[in-house]
Design a protein around this motif. Structure first.
Motif, PDB file in Angstrom:
ATOM      1  N   LEU A  59      -5.397   6.935   1.610  1.00 50.94           N
ATOM      2  CA  LEU A  59      -5.423   6.168   0.367  1.00 50.94           C
ATOM      3  C   LEU A  59      -5.473   7.118  -0.830  1.00 50.94           C
ATOM      4  N   ASP A  80       5.212   5.962  -0.869  1.00 51.78           N
ATOM      5  CA  ASP A  80       5.789   5.023   0.088  1.00 51.78           C
ATOM      6  C   ASP A  80       5.525   5.457   1.523  1.00 51.78           C
ATOM      7  N   SER A  83       2.080   4.685   2.475  1.00 49.32           N
ATOM      8  CA  SER A  83       1.967   3.274   2.833  1.00 49.32           C
ATOM      9  C   SER A  83       2.371   3.061   4.285  1.00 49.32           C
ATOM     10  N   ARG A  86      -0.391   4.233   6.574  1.00 48.82           N
ATOM     11  CA  ARG A  86      -1.498   3.269   6.626  1.00 48.82           C
ATOM     12  C   ARG A  86      -1.113   2.065   7.467  1.00 48.82           C
ATOM     13  N   ASN A  87       0.152   1.691   7.348  1.00 52.14           N
ATOM     14  CA  ASN A  87       0.605   0.500   8.061  1.00 52.14           C
ATOM     15  C   ASN A  87       0.662   0.714   9.558  1.00 52.14           C
ATOM     16  N   PHE A  92      -7.531  -0.435   9.369  1.00 56.10           N
ATOM     17  CA  PHE A  92      -8.744  -0.491   8.542  1.00 56.10           C
ATOM     18  C   PHE A  92      -9.645  -1.641   8.931  1.00 56.10           C
ATOM     19  N   TYR A 115       4.591  -6.295   6.985  1.00 53.58           N
ATOM     20  CA  TYR A 115       5.011  -5.125   6.223  1.00 53.58           C
ATOM     21  C   TYR A 115       5.715  -4.100   7.108  1.00 53.58           C
TER      22      TYR A 115
ATOM     23  N   ILE B 319      -5.989  -4.854  -0.760  1.00 57.13           N
ATOM     24  CA  ILE B 319      -5.981  -5.041   0.694  1.00 57.13           C
ATOM     25  C   ILE B 319      -4.579  -4.874   1.239  1.00 57.13           C
ATOM     26  N   ARG B 320      -3.626  -5.555   0.590  1.00 60.06           N
ATOM     27  CA  ARG B 320      -2.244  -5.474   1.073  1.00 60.06           C
ATOM     28  C   ARG B 320      -1.749  -4.036   1.071  1.00 60.06           C
ATOM     29  N   MET B 321      -2.096  -3.305   0.004  1.00 57.92           N
ATOM     30  CA  MET B 321      -1.655  -1.909  -0.061  1.00 57.92           C
ATOM     31  C   MET B 321      -2.306  -1.098   1.047  1.00 57.92           C
ATOM     32  N   ALA B 322      -3.594  -1.366   1.276  1.00 55.44           N
ATOM     33  CA  ALA B 322      -4.283  -0.639   2.341  1.00 55.44           C
ATOM     34  C   ALA B 322      -3.634  -0.925   3.692  1.00 55.44           C
ATOM     35  N   LEU B 323      -3.163  -2.153   3.863  1.00 59.99           N
ATOM     36  CA  LEU B 323      -2.547  -2.510   5.142  1.00 59.99           C
ATOM     37  C   LEU B 323      -1.112  -2.018   5.262  1.00 59.99           C
ATOM     38  N   GLY B 324      -0.603  -1.422   4.173  1.00 55.81           N
ATOM     39  CA  GLY B 324       0.721  -0.812   4.285  1.00 55.81           C
ATOM     40  C   GLY B 324       1.794  -1.362   3.369  1.00 55.81           C
ATOM     41  N   ALA B 325       1.417  -2.259   2.422  1.00 55.61           N
ATOM     42  CA  ALA B 325       2.440  -2.753   1.506  1.00 55.61           C
ATOM     43  C   ALA B 325       2.818  -1.659   0.526  1.00 55.61           C
ATOM     44  N   LYS B 326       4.141  -1.439   0.346  1.00 57.20           N
ATOM     45  CA  LYS B 326       4.583  -0.444  -0.619  1.00 57.20           C
ATOM     46  C   LYS B 326       4.564  -1.054  -2.016  1.00 57.20           C
ATOM     47  N   ASN B 327       4.549  -0.193  -3.034  1.00 62.16           N
ATOM     48  CA  ASN B 327       4.539  -0.689  -4.417  1.00 62.16           C
ATOM     49  C   ASN B 327       5.673  -1.678  -4.648  1.00 62.16           C
ATOM     50  N   GLU B 329       7.110  -3.553  -2.557  1.00 57.88           N
ATOM     51  CA  GLU B 329       6.906  -4.829  -1.877  1.00 57.88           C
ATOM     52  C   GLU B 329       5.948  -5.728  -2.658  1.00 57.88           C
ATOM     53  N   PRO B 403      -4.695   1.493  -5.048  1.00 56.49           N
ATOM     54  CA  PRO B 403      -5.339   0.724  -3.978  1.00 56.49           C
ATOM     55  C   PRO B 403      -6.854   0.899  -3.909  1.00 56.49           C
TER      56      PRO B 403
END
Lengths: 234, 410
Positions: A59, A80, A83, A86-87, A92, A115, B319-327, B329, B403
Motif C-alpha cells: 500500500l 497499477d 494494485s 494486492r489483488n 487483507f 477486479y 477498501i476497494r483499492m486495498a483489494l486490488g482496484a486500480k485508480n 477502475e 488508499p
C-alpha cells in the motif's frame, strides 16, 4: 531451505521528507518470512507496526531498503502493478472488517475476483465454497449490517482467500471481537496455516501473539526480538 | 472490468439509497421531460398545420383569371378558362399534374325529413374536385367525366348527411338512394353514387354539410355555361413543387397572353406554409434550448450528489483499492454510476415527457404524435453525456484518493 515469501532488507520509512516535520518511523527493518509460517508482528501503538504492514501490503513504498514479495521487487512497481499485487498476492483482513455495506456477503467475497477479471459463474462458485468453509454458507445473502462481528470477520477471511494469495495479511483481526469470538477466528487462521497458508498477523496483544508459532517484536521502529523461523536457523 | 459488470455495480449502488438516487435524478428527469414534451407538442402542431394546409389546398396551385386592367369595374366581363385549355394542360403536364379541380358555388339549400332539417352546402363540381379535396371517398364512386358529359343526375353526400337523414351508419345502403334538392329554384332529383367523409368541425357546430353534383347540370339548369375562372391544380406526390409551380404558372400565363381583358395570377400555399414551418422550427428550437439548460442544471445536481457520495464512501474506496482496484477502475466505477443515474433519469424523463406532450397535444390540437425515435436517441445520448461530463470531477477525486488515508477515514 524454504524460499522466503517476504524479504525485507534495511527498510527505512520517513514521512514528510525535506520538510520541517520530517519523521523517520522505521529505522532499518530486516525480516524474512517463509512459506507456510504463521507470524505475529507484535508492538504497541506507535511502534511502527502499521507502517511496516502498509509496506508489506504494497500500500506504500519504503524510503530506503528493499522489499521482495515472492521474488518481485515491490519498489519498482507502478501504482497499477501494486494494485495487481494486492489483488492477486495479498489477502487483507482488517481490524474493523471493512466489508462494503449494503452488499451481500457473497458479493463482498466476490469483489477481489471482480477486479481480477474472473467470470461471473466461477466467482459465485468459489465465493460460495469459501463462505461455506468459514461456516457462513447460510448467510451468503446477508448484508454486513445483519452480521455479528465474528461473522463479519469470517466473511472477510473468506474474501481474503478468494484469489489464492501468497500471504494473508491480518491487521489486528481480533481487535474488535470478544474473547470467545477472537479465539474462533484465530482457530480459522490456524486451520489455514495447517493447510499451508502463510499468515502475517499484526497485533498489540501478547496473548494473541503467543498463539502463533513465530513472534517478531517491534519497538520504536526496530525489530527487537524474533523468536525466529526454522529456516533462519541453518 | 467489463462494462456490463460496472453497470451492474452502479445499479446496486444506486438501489442502495433509493431516495437519494431519486432526488438526484429529478433534475435530469425534469430537463429531459420538458424537452421531449415541447418537441412532441411542436411536432403535433406541425402535423395539424400540415393537415389543415392540405385540406385548404396548400400544396395546390391556385390559378385565377383577373382583370388585365386593375381599374376595371367589378362586373367586367373576363375571359374564361376553356375545357380545351384544361385538356391541353393535362396532356402537357401529365407527369407533374395529379388533377385540376374547379367548381361553382350554388346557393345553400336544405332538405327535410320528418323533424330533421339538414342544411346543404352545394357544389357544382368537375371530376377532379372530390379527389383533390379534403373529403375522402368512403363508399361508392366519385363523379366521373362521363357523368359530366352525359349530365347524369348523380351526387356525392357526406357520411354526416347519411347519419342525419337516413338515421343510419350503413353507408353501403345509402348508395343508389334518391334525394330531391332545390337548385336555382328548381326541384331536382339526384341519385347518391358516393359518400364522402365530413370533417369533425361540421358535426360539432352543426354546419351545412357538402353536397356535390356535376357542374354540367348546373349549367343546364341555369341555361348558361359557368365561366371557369378559378382552378386548383395539384402536383403528383414527390414532384418538385417549385418546378411544378413555375412551369404551370408559365403555361397559364402564356395561354392568356393574347387576352384583351384578362390575365392569369397563380398563388400557391407552399411559400406561406414554408415560412410557417420555419417559424415553428425556430420556436421549437428555442424552447428546446431552454429545456436543455434545465438539463444542465440537473447535471450540476448530479455532480453535487456524486461529490457527497464519494466523500461518504471514502472508506469503501480505500477498501476497494486495498483489494486490488486500480485508480482507473475507481474512476470508471463512479463515472458509470453518474451515467446510470442520468440514463435512468433520461428514460423516465422521456416517458413522462411523451405522456405529457401527447396529453397537451390532444388538449390543444385534438391530435397527437408519438415521439420520434430520432429525438429519443438524442435525448438518451444527451443524458449519458451529462452523466459523463458532470460525473468526471467527482470520479477523478475518488480515483486520486490514497488508499491508506482512505482506509483511515471515519
Amino acid at each position: 531451505m524454504r524460499k522466503p515469501i517476504i524479504e525485507l532488507h534495511g527498510i527505512v520509512k520517513t514521512y514528510n521528507i525535506g520538510m520541517e516535520n520530517e519523521l523517520e518511523i522505521l529505522h532499518g527493518i530486516d525480516l524474512n518470512i517463509y512459506e507456510g509460517e504463521l507470524v505475529a508482528i507484535v508492538g504497541e501503538s506507535g511502534s511502527g507496526k502499521s507502517t511496516l504492514m502498509n509496506i508489506i501490503g504494497a500500500l506504500d513504498h519504503q524510503t530506503k531498503g528493499t522489499y521482495h514479495l515472492d521474488g518481485v521487487d515491490v519498489n519498482t512497481l507502478s501504482k497499477d502493478e501494486m494494485s495487481e499485487i494486492r489483488n492477486k498476492k495479498i489477502g487483507f483482513v482488517f481490524q474493523n472488517f471493512n466489508l462494503i455495506p449494503r452488499m451481500s456477503a457473497l458479493s463482498n467475497v466476490e469483489l477481489p475476483m471482480l477486479y481480477a477479471g474472473v467470470p461471473k459463474n466461477r466467482r459465485t462458485e468459489k465465493a460460495t465454497k469459501l463462505l461455506e468453509m468459514v461456516g457462513m454458507g447460510k448467510r451468503a445473502d446477508h448484508d454486513p449490517s445483519r452480521l455479528s462481528g465474528g461473522q463479519k470477520q469470517r466473511v472477510a477471511i473468506a474474501r481474503s482467500l478468494v484469489n489464492d494469495p501468497s500471504i494473508i495479511l491480518a491487521d489486528e483481526p481480533t481487535g474488535a471481537l470478544d474473547k470467545e469470538t477472537s479465539y474462533q477466528v484465530l482457530d480459522i487462521f490456524k486451520e489455514l496455516n495447517k493447510e499451508g497458508k502463510t499468515i502475517v498477523l499484526i497485533t498489540h496483544s501478547q496473548e494473541i501473539a503467543m498463539e502463533c508459532q513465530r513472534r517478531v517484536t517491534i519497538l520504536d521502529g526496530r525489530i527487537i526480538n524474533d523468536t525466529g523461523s526454522e529456516s533462519d536457523a541453518v | 472490468m467489463k462494462l456490463s459488470e460496472n453497470f451492474k455495480l452502479a445499479f446496486i449502488a444506486l438501489l442502495s439509497n433509493k431516495i437519494r438516487t431519486m432526488m438526484t435524478m429529478l433534475g435530469i428527469i425534469i430537463g429531459i421531460a420538458s424537452v421531449i414534451c415541447i418537441v412532441n407538442t411542436g411536432d403535433a402542431q406541425d402535423k395539424k398545420t400540415a393537415k389543415e394546409n392540405e385540406k385548404y389546398g396548400a400544396g395546390q396551385l391556385s390559378v385565377m383569371v383577373q382583370p388585365k386592367d386593375e381599374s376595371a369595374s367589378f362586373d367586367a366581363k373576363l375571359d374564361s378558362i376553356t375545357l380545351e385549355q384544361i385538356d391541353q394542360y393535362k396532356e402537357k403536364f401529365a407527369d407533374l399534374c395529379q388533377g385540376i379541380s374547379y367548381f361553382q358555388n350554388v346557393d345553400q339549400t336544405s332538405v327535410k325529413k320528418g323533424n330533421t332539417k339538414i342544411e346543404l352546402s352545394m357544389y357544382a363540381v368537375n371530376e377532379d374536385y372530390q379527389p383533390l379535396s379534403a373529403y375522402p371517398l368512403l363508399e361508392g364512386r366519385n363523379i366521373d367525366r362521363k357523368d359530366i358529359e352525359k349530365k347524369h343526375y348523380v351526387c356525392l353526400v357526406t357520411d354526416y348527411f347519411v347519419k342525419k337523414y337516413y338515421h343510419s351508419t350503413n353507408l353501403k345502403k345509402a348508395i343508389g338512394k334518391k334525394i330531391t334538392v332545390s337548385i336555382a329554384q328548381a326541384q331536382k332529383e339526384f341519385e347518391i353514387i358516393g359518400i364522402i367523409k365530413e370533417d369533425e368541425f361540421t358535426e360539432k357546430y352543426n354546419a351545412p354539410t357538402e353536397f356535390m353534383f356535376p357542374i354540367s347540370i348546373y349549367d343546364s339548369i341555369k341555361g348558361v355555361s359557368s365561366p371557369i375562372q378559378n382552378i386548383s391544380i395539384k402536383p403528383k406526390d414527390g414532384v418538385n413543387t417549385e418546378l411544378f409551380e413555375t412551369t404551370s404558372t408559365a403555361f397559364w400565363k402564356s395561354t392568356f397572353s393574347s387576352s384583351k381583358t384578362s390575365k392569369i395570377e397563380a398563388y400557391s400555399g407552399t411559400k406561406y406554409s414554408k415560412s410557417m414551418e420555419k417559424q415553428a422550427q425556430q420556436a421549437k428550437l428555442t424552447m428546446g434550448a431552454v429545456g436543455a439548460i434545465s438539463l444542465l442544471v440537473g447535471g450540476i445536481g448530479v455532480m453535487n450528489i456524486m461529490m457527497v457520495s464519494v466523500t461518504e464512501r471514502t472508506r469503501e474506496i480505500g477498501i476497494r483499492m486495498a483489494l486490488g482496484a486500480k485508480n482507473r477502475e475507481i474512476l470508471e466505477q463512479f463515472i458509470i454510476e453518474a451515467m446510470a443515474i442520468c440514463l435512468i433519469g433520461g428514460i423516465i424523463g422521456i416517458v413522462i415527457g411523451s405522456i405529457a406532450g401527447m396529453a397537451i397535444s390532444n388538449a390543444l390540437y385534438e391530435m397527437s404524435v408519438y415521439p420520434s425515435i430520432y429525438i429519443i436517441v438524442i435525448a438518451l445520448g444527451f443524458s449519458m453525456a451529462v452523466g459523463v461530463f458532470f460525473g468526471f470531477y467527482p470520479a477523478k477525486r475518488a480515483s486520486d484518493l490514497d488508499p491508506i488515508e482512505a482506509l483511515r477515514y471515519e
